[in-house]
Design an enzyme around this catalytic site. Structure first.
Site, PDB file in Angstrom:
ATOM      1  N   HIS A  93       0.831  -1.225   0.000  1.00  0.00           N
ATOM      2  CA  HIS A  93       0.000   0.000   0.000  1.00  0.00           C
ATOM      3  C   HIS A  93       0.861   1.271   0.000  1.00  0.00           C
ATOM      4  O   HIS A  93       0.486   2.274   0.600  1.00  0.00           O
ATOM      5  CB  HIS A  93      -0.945   0.021   1.209  1.00  0.00           C
ATOM      6  CG  HIS A  93      -1.948  -1.093   1.227  1.00  0.00           C
ATOM      7  ND1 HIS A  93      -3.212  -0.978   0.701  1.00  0.00           N
ATOM      8  CD2 HIS A  93      -1.857  -2.363   1.712  1.00  0.00           C
ATOM      9  CE1 HIS A  93      -3.869  -2.121   0.867  1.00  0.00           C
ATOM     10  NE2 HIS A  93      -3.068  -2.979   1.467  1.00  0.00           N
ATOM     11  N   ASN A 166     -10.262  -2.801   2.515  1.00  0.00           N
ATOM     12  CA  ASN A 166      -9.961  -2.840   1.084  1.00  0.00           C
ATOM     13  C   ASN A 166     -11.241  -2.630   0.293  1.00  0.00           C
ATOM     14  O   ASN A 166     -12.334  -2.659   0.863  1.00  0.00           O
ATOM     15  CB  ASN A 166      -9.367  -4.201   0.697  1.00  0.00           C
ATOM     16  CG  ASN A 166      -7.880  -4.323   1.056  1.00  0.00           C
ATOM     17  OD1 ASN A 166      -7.191  -3.318   1.238  1.00  0.00           O
ATOM     18  ND2 ASN A 166      -7.399  -5.548   1.157  1.00  0.00           N
TER      19      ASN A 166
HETATM   20 FE1  HDE Z   1      -2.545  -4.728   5.545  1.00  0.00          FE
HETATM   21  N1  HDE Z   1      -0.719  -3.959   5.992  1.00  0.00           N
HETATM   22  N2  HDE Z   1      -1.921  -6.553   6.177  1.00  0.00           N
HETATM   23  N3  HDE Z   1      -4.313  -5.588   4.987  1.00  0.00           N
HETATM   24  N4  HDE Z   1      -3.178  -2.968   4.895  1.00  0.00           N
HETATM   25  C1  HDE Z   1      -0.340  -2.692   5.790  1.00  0.00           C
HETATM   26  O1  HDE Z   1       0.839  -1.368   7.340  1.00  0.00           O
HETATM   27  C2  HDE Z   1      -0.815  -6.780   6.915  1.00  0.00           C
HETATM   28  C3  HDE Z   1      -4.673  -6.884   5.127  1.00  0.00           C
HETATM   29  C4  HDE Z   1      -4.428  -2.650   4.476  1.00  0.00           C
HETATM   30  O2  HDE Z   1      -3.193   3.569   3.840  1.00  0.00           O
HETATM   31  C5  HDE Z   1       0.995  -2.385   6.384  1.00  0.00           C
HETATM   32  O3  HDE Z   1       1.211   0.837   7.569  1.00  0.00           O
HETATM   33  C6  HDE Z   1      -0.756  -8.163   7.338  1.00  0.00           C
HETATM   34  C7  HDE Z   1      -6.089  -7.052   4.927  1.00  0.00           C
HETATM   35  C8  HDE Z   1      -4.482  -1.267   4.051  1.00  0.00           C
HETATM   36  O4  HDE Z   1      -1.515   3.386   5.228  1.00  0.00           O
HETATM   37  C9  HDE Z   1       1.390  -3.698   7.079  1.00  0.00           C
HETATM   38  C10 HDE Z   1      -1.881  -8.747   6.811  1.00  0.00           C
HETATM   39  C11 HDE Z   1      -6.563  -5.799   4.657  1.00  0.00           C
HETATM   40  C12 HDE Z   1      -3.201  -0.771   4.276  1.00  0.00           C
HETATM   41  C13 HDE Z   1       0.218  -4.580   6.740  1.00  0.00           C
HETATM   42  C14 HDE Z   1      -2.602  -7.723   6.091  1.00  0.00           C
HETATM   43  C15 HDE Z   1      -5.441  -4.896   4.690  1.00  0.00           C
HETATM   44  C16 HDE Z   1      -2.415  -1.863   4.806  1.00  0.00           C
HETATM   45  C17 HDE Z   1       2.008  -1.817   5.433  1.00  0.00           C
HETATM   46  C18 HDE Z   1      -2.316 -10.198   6.920  1.00  0.00           C
HETATM   47  C19 HDE Z   1      -8.000  -5.399   4.322  1.00  0.00           C
HETATM   48  C20 HDE Z   1      -2.709   0.622   3.972  1.00  0.00           C
HETATM   49  C21 HDE Z   1       2.131  -0.350   5.765  1.00  0.00           C
HETATM   50  C22 HDE Z   1      -2.358 -10.683   8.237  1.00  0.00           C
HETATM   51  C23 HDE Z   1      -8.906  -5.641   5.444  1.00  0.00           C
HETATM   52  C24 HDE Z   1      -2.984   1.577   5.082  1.00  0.00           C
HETATM   53  C25 HDE Z   1       1.356  -0.185   6.957  1.00  0.00           C
HETATM   54  C26 HDE Z   1      -2.533   2.960   4.692  1.00  0.00           C
HETATM   55  C27 HDE Z   1      -1.072  -1.745   5.173  1.00  0.00           C
HETATM   56  C28 HDE Z   1       0.161  -5.843   7.181  1.00  0.00           C
HETATM   57  C29 HDE Z   1      -3.797  -7.993   5.375  1.00  0.00           C
HETATM   58  C30 HDE Z   1      -5.589  -3.496   4.409  1.00  0.00           C
HETATM   59  C31 HDE Z   1       2.729  -4.294   6.686  1.00  0.00           C
HETATM   60  C32 HDE Z   1       0.339  -8.785   8.158  1.00  0.00           C
HETATM   61  C33 HDE Z   1      -6.882  -8.353   5.033  1.00  0.00           C
HETATM   62  C34 HDE Z   1      -5.668  -0.524   3.490  1.00  0.00           C
HETATM   63  O5  HDE Z   1       1.460  -3.533   8.446  1.00  0.00           O
END
Ligand code: HDE
Length: 704
Positions: A93, A166
């Protein structure tokens, strides 16, 4: 602070610049360069220590043509700060667009929760919302085929609540353990550094073809949901089940949905690719311009509520993030609306530094046992520590709660707070005003009874990977099914390894036999063996709510119309089209071969909003071509004009044209159909332009 001055930028929706910015220089330097000197009413340029800078163009030298001196602290400070301007981009992202706004509750959930944000009707809560693509870097294009992040930070009276979702209600994997793998597979391949921000490559499909639990998500990402027309036209989903807790601690499960007021709309794949070249910032600019003209995007917040007992009866496990609850099975209740109306003052300070975390949650809302959510609760705080470099990132204005907060945490990199007194611990007896626990109002966790053996295990109820993939595919309109098959053929055609293509088509056989056959044919592949599913695939009742076309609004409101003109065009026809489109809420732009404009038939000059070569028809939802016969003849030898028209036709857009433009239409191979309208029929054009000309598609593209 010296560096909070507004610059004299033009065209931003922000307030005008400080007085005097942009004025010509008032002093010529010895080398002939231009200097802008503060005249008393303007702020002085200083170092970060407040030392006035006498000359912002020349470093301190030993003599006229001599070496620069190390003692030049002004030069060293400026360059050193510059050297450290970048921070690590988000691992996923990275590319995003953030906007401020408000959330207003319209329907109370007091029956289910104590959370003030969900019970105080009429309360306006400030929000900061960031939309993003997932796979590309911070500088990547806006329109790849990719999931869009939809993250909302609510600055509630009870602390920050982050709904980090999302635009797709399910996910690739069931367990956080697999997240680094799926991300590594889709990101650029480690040996070659490409492709950037594209899933159409071997490693992604290799991983997916070996991960049956991804199949439902694959249907969503191969649908047009991942090539949206505008960030203002996407849905958002919290994905996981959360809990709502009432005052007695009783729990109700909840799923959160955002629904755009403008309805859903997507691009076509060829269009998305061309937009990437024409305007890599297409979505960011679209949002910026909409906010600037006061056309504020709006979403309804809706919930699906269900009890533990109701959940038991679902034919799937709601704790599995690869499953959704069809709206037809459990209707949505609209509880509020979010309006985004203020562009950030500074992209870096806000959009780049905002730190979302699904663990930011307020009393009355709680987590479920979804193993994907459980992993996320750890990841976000952890990643901010390395991205923002300090445990004090919560003090950055965009991240700080707008309600009071107090605790005994202290020190660390970039500590901005200056706590007073001796007491930085608790319990204590030395400071009567030091913060203390609040057992009654403090954050309650649901008292979920847990039992069973510890282990690296997955529930049997998570074993069905194809039923909802089938549900999604079979719920689409025929046009959408065709696009999905087309996308699979496109992506898998980029996969060099035959066995990966075969494995994917094998999975498709469980989803829908016709889909598998279409994709196999499109790839020139004999139908391969299907893998053995862990459990039998079920048929669920189709859910039309999963369509895009069914959720498109037939309107030009919030959309864009481009009118191509040249010298000699008829001003009256242009004006009637422009007025008709503007009256229904469309943004209208005049496109001419020269940005200075075109001299119309009556001799008046019509200024252009865009030059033809830099403003192709992919930037618009519908186009008009108003030309004199001579103008059309001239443009017949201009490839950009031919592309303007032929792309609009191939992208299924309504085209209004006057008789003078006919030569250009003919050369661009436009065939008359219901979407090709006489330019003097402004009403007919507006009606046709309110949707895409789906019926035209088989005549412009060989579809699988
Ligand atoms: Fe994320 N995800 N994600 N994700 N995610 C990040 O955090 C992570 C997941 C989502 O505009 C990271 O600050 C893991 C689902 C958005 O700043 C990180 C898992 C959904 C954004 C991270 C998921 C999301 C992130 C990278 C599986 C929808 C952007 C930078 C367990 C419900 C937020 C940050 C923004 C960002 C980890 C799965 C949505 C690495 C470990 C499911 C919208 O922390």
């Amino acid at each position: 602070m010296a560096n909070d001055k507004k610059s004299g930028d033009s065209g931003t929706p922000r307030k005008q610049a400080s007085k005097g910015a942009g004025e010509p220089g008032t002093l010529a330097g010895t080398g002939g360069e231009l200097h802008q000197v503060a005249n008393g009413s303007q702020p002085q340029l200083t170092t970060n220590q407040g030392i006035p800078i006498p000359d912002n163009q020349n470093s301190l030298k030993a003599n006229t043509r001599g070496p620069t001196l190390l003692e030049d602290f002004i030069l060293r400070e400026k360059i050193t700060h510059f050297d450290h301007e970048r921070i690590p981009e988000r691992i996923v992202h990275a590319r995003g667009t953030g906007v401020h706004g408000t959330f207003e509750l319209t329907h109370s959930l007091a029956q289910y929760t104590t959370a003030k944000i969900l019970t105080e009707v009429g309360e306006k809560t400030p929000v900061f919302t960031r939309f993003s693509t997932v796979a590309g870097g911070a500088g990547s294009v806006d329109t790849p085929r990719d999931v869009r992040g939809f993250a909302v930070k609510f600055y509630t009276k009870e602390g920050n609540w982050d709904l980090v979702g999302n635009n797709i209600p399910v996910f690739f994997i069931q367990d956080a353990m697999k997240f680094p793998d799926v991300v590594h597979s889709v990101k650029m391949e480690p040996d070659r550094g490409f492709p950037q921000s594209a899933s159409a490559h071997d490693t992604f499909w290799d991983f997916i073809s070996l991960t049956p639990e991804s199949m439902h998500m694959v249907m969503w990402i191969m649908s047009d949901r991942t090539i949206p027309r505008s960030l203002r036209m996407i849905e958002g989903f919290g994905v996981h089940s959360f809990r709502l807790l009432d005052a007695a601690g009783k729990s109700t499960f909840v799923k959160f949905h955002w629904r755009p007021r403008l309805g859903l709309q997507s691009t076509l794949w060829d269009e998305a690719c061309k937009i990437a070249g024409a305007d890599p910032d297409f979505h960011r600019r679209d949002m910026f311009e909409a906010i600037g003209r006061g056309d504020f995007p709006e979403w309804e917040l809706a919930v699906q509520l269900f009890t533990e007992e109701e959940a038991e009866k679902f034919p799937f496990d709601h704790l599995d993030a690869t499953k959704l609850i069809p709206e037809e099975m459990l209707p949505l209740q609209v509880i509020g609306r979010m309006v985004l109306d203020r562009w950030p003052d500074n992209f870096f300070a806000e959009t780049e530094q905002v730190a979302y975390c699904p663990a930011n949650i307020v009393p009355g809302i709680d987590f479920s046992n979804d193993p994907l959510l459980q992993g996320r609760l750890f990841s976000y705080l952890d990643t901010q520590l390395s991205r923002l470099g300090s445990p004090n990132f919560h003090q950055i204005p965009v991240n700080a709660p707008k309600c009071p907060f107090a605790n005994h945490q202290r020190d660390g990199h970039m500590q901005m707070a200056q706590p007073k007194g001796r007491v930085a611990y608790e319990p204590q007896s030395l400071d009567p005003d030091s913060p203390r626990e609040t057992p009654a109002a403090g954050f309650p966790s649901h008292a979920t009874p847990e039992s069973g053996a510890k282990g690296r295990i997955r529930a049997e109820s998570f074993a069905d990977h194809y039923t909802q993939a089938r549900l999604f595919y079979r719920s689409q309109t025929p046009t959408e099914q065709t696009h999905l098959a087309f996308a699979l053929v496109f992506e898998l055609s980029k996969v060099a390894h035959l066995h990966v293509r075969q494995a994917m088509v094998g999975h498709l056989r469980h989803i829908d036999a016709d889909l598998a056959q279409r994709v196999a044919d499109g790839l020139g592949l004999p139908l391969p063996e299907a893998p053995k599913p862990a459990v039998p695939v079920q048929d669920m009742a189709p859910s039309p709510a999963l369509q895009i076309i069914g959720k498109m609004r037939h309107t030009l409101a919030g959309r864009a119309v481009g009118i191509l003109v040249a010298d000699g065009s008829d001003g009256k026809v242009i004006e009637s089209l422009r007025k008709a489109a503007a009256d229904v809420g469309a943004g209208v732009k005049i496109i001419a071969p020269k940005v200075g404009g075109a001299t119309l038939a009556d001799g008046t000059l019509l200024p252009a909003d865009g030059q033809l070569a830099g403003t192709p028809s992919v930037m618009f939802d519908a186009v008009a071509v108003v030309l004199s016969a001579a103008g059309a003849q001239m443009l017949c030898s201009e490839a950009a004009a031919l592309d303007f028209v032929s792309d609009a036709f191939a992208h299924l857009k309504a085209i209004a044209a006057n008789p003078g433009a006919q030569a250009l239409l003919d050369k661009a191979n436009v065939v008359p159909d219901a979407g090709v309208i006489a330019a003097d029929d402004a009403k007919g054009f507006i009606a046709a332009a309110a949707t895409r000309q789906w019926a035209r598609e088989p005549s412009v593209r060989i579809l699988p």
